[in-house]
Scaffold this active site. Structure first.
Site, PDB file in Angstrom:
ATOM      1  CE  LYS A  34      -0.099   0.125   4.996  1.00 13.62           C
ATOM      2  NZ  LYS A  34      -0.523  -0.281   6.290  1.00 13.62           N
ATOM      3  CE1 TYR A 266      15.969  31.930   4.844  1.00 13.48           C
ATOM      4  CE2 TYR A 266      16.245  29.410   4.433  1.00 13.48           C
ATOM      5  CZ  TYR A 266      15.897  30.722   3.867  1.00 13.48           C
ATOM      6  OH  TYR A 266      15.520  31.090   2.514  1.00 13.48           O
TER       7      TYR A 266
END
Ligand SMILES: *Cc1c(COP(=O)(O)O)cnc(C)c1O
Length: 370
Positions: A34, A266
């Protein structure tokens, strides 16, 4: 879709090896492919299962089950994520010989209505809720379900399914035993009407610890891809010798010194306490490489682990290359997962991300291009 900068490589030889290991447990298998085979690619996984002579497979949605069929898999294909099947779904299931999972009366009645007046027979999987409280008929409904199916002979229960919630946790064995008890009581009811119906309860953990009946079909998922769901418990290693199937790499696109006292990225989240050589790798949170890993997170460059430093950006992540014997250059490859040498595993990443390896391969696998 624009091609991602990182590359996912899937080692199907390892996939076959892992299935060989699971086969030693001597249960018939319904490998769970799946969610695009946990990110590894459902079409190729289906082809591998066919080559190995496997006769059952479990997909997610009915569309995914159809893709498994179109990929050449000739065995039974159960769609674990069946919604209430509409007429289109029933038509698709009949056309491709798929097995929708029916888990509530809405689904059952919808199938019956879609088949009403037709000469077709549809195989279904009947899901019993044994304690997951997610999908499934309660044990108390099973007499009614069995009687309904006995009356509507063009719906045929091929297999009864349920799912363990804690089979990977030794401390919870009593709960798992209770789930088994409910499951086989439901099966006893069904077997009075449908003696040939098969049973399928165990996931990887259930297969590894052998808690289900010998003629049950087991549904391993994670172990196919090389990981142990019992990692970190006293049962770790119950499936030995598994090999990781997914590798993810990305190019280093910038290499430069970072002088003592300088910061990078950052938030200036990393500050150099001494002279450093740093490299930026072209993978970031847009690629499913999560933004907030724990300290100690690594990638692997030329077979050696190097620490991730600073803040993971949208498409770039920085590593500290200072301790490598040979300084890399732009164009060299960093392995985020797998690769040669002291490779990072999905279990390592799961620990750094405070999650489980299932989520790691699902997220990174979305970058597949082949
Ligand atoms: C995902 C899933 C499995 C496989 O579980 P693993 O822990 O990966 O072995 C089995 N059965 C059902 C119903 C599932 O949803």
């Amino acid at each position: 879709m624009i091609e991602p900068s990182c590359r996912v490589h899937v080692n199907w030889e390892h996939f076959r090896h892992n299935i060989g290991i699971l086969m030693q447990k001597e249960h018939e298998l319904m490998p769970v492919i799946k969610a695009d085979a946990y990110g590894h690619g459902v079409a190729k996984a289906a082809m591998e299962l066919e080559r190995l002579g496997i006769r059952w497979a479990a997909a997610g949605t009915l569309r995914e089950a159809a893709l498994v069929r179109e990929s050449g898999f000739t065995g039974h294909i159960v769609a674990l994520l069946s919604r209430v099947p509409g007429r289109d779904d029933v038509a698709l299931a009949l056309e491709k010989n798929l097995v929708p999972l029916i888990h509530n009366k809405e689904g059952l009645h919808s199938v019956q209505e879609a088949l009403d007046g037709s000469s077709n027979t549809l195989d279904i999987a009947v899901k019993v809720d044994t304690g997951m409280a997610r999908l499934g008929f309660p044990l108390s409904d099973m007499e009614k379900v069995a009687a309904f199916l006995a009356e509507h002979t063009n719906i045929r229960p091929l297999v009864q399914v349920s799912h363990f919630s804690v089979a990977d946790e030794p401390d919870e064995d009593a709960y798992t035993a209770m789930q088994c008890d409910i499951f086989y009581r439901a099966a006893d009811i069904m077997h009075r009407y449908f003696p040939d119906m098969r049973c399928s309860l165990g996931n990887t953990a259930g297969l590894a610890v052998q808690v289900t009946k010998k003629d049950d079909i087991c549904r391993p998922g994670l172990a196919l891809y090389g990981y142990d769901p019992m990692f970190g418990t006293s049962r770790e290693g119950a499936c030995k010798g598994l090999l990781p199937v997914m590798e993810v790499s990305a190019p280093i696109i910038s290499v430069h010194p970072l002088h003592k006292g300088e910061s990078l990225g950052y938030g200036r989240a990393y500050k150099a306490a001494s002279e450093r050589l740093v490299g930026w790798v072209a993978i970031g949170y847009a690629d499913g490489y999560r933004r907030n890993p724990a300290p100690g997170t690594c990638m692997c460059v030329n077979g050696t682990r190097v620490p991730v430093i600073g803040r993971v950006a949208m498409q770039m992540t920085c590593v500290d290359l200072t301790d490598l014997p040979v300084p890399p250059v732009p164009g060299d490859i960093a392995y985020v997962l797998g690769g040669p040498g002291n490779a990072v595993t999905a279990q390592d990443i799961a620990t750094w991300w405070d999650t489980i390896p299932y989520e790691v391969t699902c997220l990174l696998g979305k970058n597949k291009t082949e």
